[in-house]
Scaffold this active site. Structure first.
Site, mmCIF file in Angstrom:
data_model
loop_
_atom_site.group_PDB
_atom_site.id
_atom_site.type_symbol
_atom_site.label_atom_id
_atom_site.label_comp_id
_atom_site.label_asym_id
_atom_site.label_seq_id
_atom_site.Cartn_x
_atom_site.Cartn_y
_atom_site.Cartn_z
ATOM 1 N N ASP A 19 0.808 -1.308 0.158
ATOM 2 C CA ASP A 19 -0.025 0.095 0.049
ATOM 3 C C ASP A 19 1.102 1.352 -0.002
ATOM 4 O O ASP A 19 2.124 0.962 0.345
ATOM 5 C CB ASP A 19 -0.819 -0.153 1.230
ATOM 6 C CG ASP A 19 -1.635 1.256 1.468
ATOM 7 O OD1 ASP A 19 -2.389 1.539 0.279
ATOM 8 O OD2 ASP A 19 -1.683 2.031 2.391
ATOM 9 N N ASP A 21 0.153 5.207 0.718
ATOM 10 C CA ASP A 21 -0.175 6.224 2.002
ATOM 11 C C ASP A 21 -0.276 5.634 3.292
ATOM 12 O O ASP A 21 -1.245 4.693 3.533
ATOM 13 C CB ASP A 21 -1.533 7.063 1.500
ATOM 14 C CG ASP A 21 -1.222 8.477 2.008
ATOM 15 O OD1 ASP A 21 -0.418 8.864 2.600
ATOM 16 O OD2 ASP A 21 -2.148 9.290 1.402
#
Length: 339
Positions: A19, A21
Site C-alpha cells: 500500500d 499512503d
C-alpha cells in the site's frame, strides 16, 4: 516470538505488494526507512508492486511521485483503484458511453483513456457514475451523482476507505463521501473496486508465476482484509492508520499474518512477529482474570502484542488489558493501551 536470527521475512516471498499512503509515504513525504526498504528489495531482484485505493492520481503520476522520493517505480508497477474502475466500466459499457465522474482529474483521465466520455451533470444521461476521492468534491457533485443513479446509472465506487492518513491525523476519505450518496439513496454502490475487494492484489499476484506474494499495509479494513480475500499473507505496519488497539479488536477477516512497527520488519527478524503468538512466550505471560487480560513479564514489545492477540482473539468481546509488571506497563503505554 519474533523471528530467529537469519530467518528474514522477505526471504519467503518472490514479490512484495505495498500500500502507499501510510506505508511508503505520508501524504507527500516518505516514511522513514521506506526508501531504503524498497531499494533493498530492488537490489535483491525481488518483484515490487504498489496497490492503492487513492483514485486522485494516475499510475504514471504515482510512479513519478515515488521516483521523486527516491523510490524508482514504473507505471506498470502501480495498481490504482481509478484505473481498475475505468477498466471495469470499459468492459460493461459501449465505447463512447457517458460516465458521470465524481472525483479528481486523474479519475476523469482514466475514464477517457478507456474510450468512455466523462460528464459532470445528470442531464447528460450518464450510463454510469464513478465516484472516487477528490479534494474538490462537494455537495453539487454528490447531488448530480444522486440524481443520475436514481435515474438508473450504474454506481461504481473506486473505494470505501472511511479515512485517509494525514499529518493531522485521519481525515474523511472516499468512504465518507460515498456514505453521503448512500444515505440519500438508501442503498449501497453497485460495485466497489478497491480494497478490501481482492482484485488489485489478485492482479499483482498473477504477475509472479510460481512465487509467493506478501501484502504490506497499514489498514486492517482495506489492506489486510483485501489480502485475505485474495488468499495472500500480509504484514501490518504501524506507520499509518490501524493501531494495536484496533488489531486486538480485529475480526477474523481483518487479521494479518505478521506485525511490525515499520518496513524494517521485512529484513530484521527481531523487528517482526507472527500473530497471534503463544500467550506464554518471549518472556511474557497473558492471563485472563476478572473480565480482563493481565500482561506480565518482560521481553520484546512485539512479542507482547502477539501474546495479547492470542488471548483477545479467543475472547467473545475485547477485554481490557492491565499490566502486572513495570515492563508490561511500558509496553501498554507505548502502544496506547494504557487505561
Amino acid at each position: 516470538m519474533t523471528g530467529d536470527a537469519g530467518a528474514r521475512l522477505v526471504d519467503g516471498y518472490a514479490q512484495v505488494v505495498f500500500d502507499l499512503d501510510g506505508v511508503i509515504y505520508l501524504i507527500d513525504r516518505p516514511i522513514p526507512g521506506a526508501v531504503e526498504a524498497v531499494g533493498r528489495l530492488h537490489a535483491e531482484g525481488r518483484a515490487v508492486a504498489y496497490a492503492t485505493n487513492n483514485a486522485s492520481r494516475r499510475s504514471s503520476e504515482v510512479a513519478e511521485l515515488l521516483t521523486g522520493m527516491g523510490v524508482p517505480a514504473s507505471a506498470a508497477e502501480v495498481l490504482t483503484s481509478a484505473a481498475a474502475a475505468a477498466e471495469l466500466l470499459r468492459d460493461r459499457l459501449p465505447s463512447g458511453a457517458p460516465v458521470l465522474v465524481v472525483g479528481a482529474e486523474a479519475l476523469r483521465a482514466e475514464i477517457a483513456a478507456v474510450g468512455l466520455v466523462p460528464v459532470d451533470r445528470a442531464e447528460d444521461s450518464p450510463q454510469a457514475v464513478v465516484q472516487g476521492y477528490g479534494k474538490q468534491v462537494g455537495w453539487v457533485e454528490l447531488a448530480e451523482a444522486t440524481v443520475a443513479i436514481r435515474a438508473g446509472a450504474i454506481w461504481v465506487a473506486t473505494n470505501t476507505d472511511r479515512t485517509l492518513p494525514s499529518g493531522r491525523g485521519p481525515l474523511p476519505g472516499n468512504g465518507a463521501l460515498v456514505s453521503v450518496v448512500r444515505t440519500a439513496l438508501g442503498r449501497d454502490p453497485d460495485v466497489v473496486v478497491g480494497k478490501p475487494e481482492p482484485e488489485l492484489f489478485a492482479t499483482a499476484a498473477r504477475r509472479v508465476e510460481g512465487g509467493r506474494t506478501l501484502v504490506v499495509g497499514d489498514r486492517l479494513d482495506t489492506d489486510i482484509e483485501g489480502a485475505r480475500r485474495a488468499g495472500l499473507e500480509s504484514l501490518l505496519v504501524l506507520t499509518g492508520v490501524s493501531d494495536v488497539a484496533e488489531l486486538l479488536a480485529a475480526e477474523p477477516a481483518r487479521r494479518p499474518t505478521y506485525l511490525a512497527r515499520d518496513l524494517a520488519g521485512l529484513f530484521d527478524p527481531a523487528a517482526v512477529v507472527r500473530v497471534p503468538g503463544p500467550t506464554e512466550a518471549g518472556g511474557w505471560t497473558v492471563t485472563a482474570r476478572d473480565g480482563g487480560l493481565e500482561l506480565g513479564g518482560a521481553g520484546s514489545p512485539l512479542d507482547a502484542v502477539a501474546a495479547l492477540c492470542a488471548a483477545a482473539w479467543s475472547a467473545s468481546t475485547v477485554p481490557p488489558v492491565r499490566a502486572v509488571s513495570p515492563e508490561a506497563a511500558r509496553v501498554l503505554a507505548t502502544f496506547g493501551l494504557s487505561a
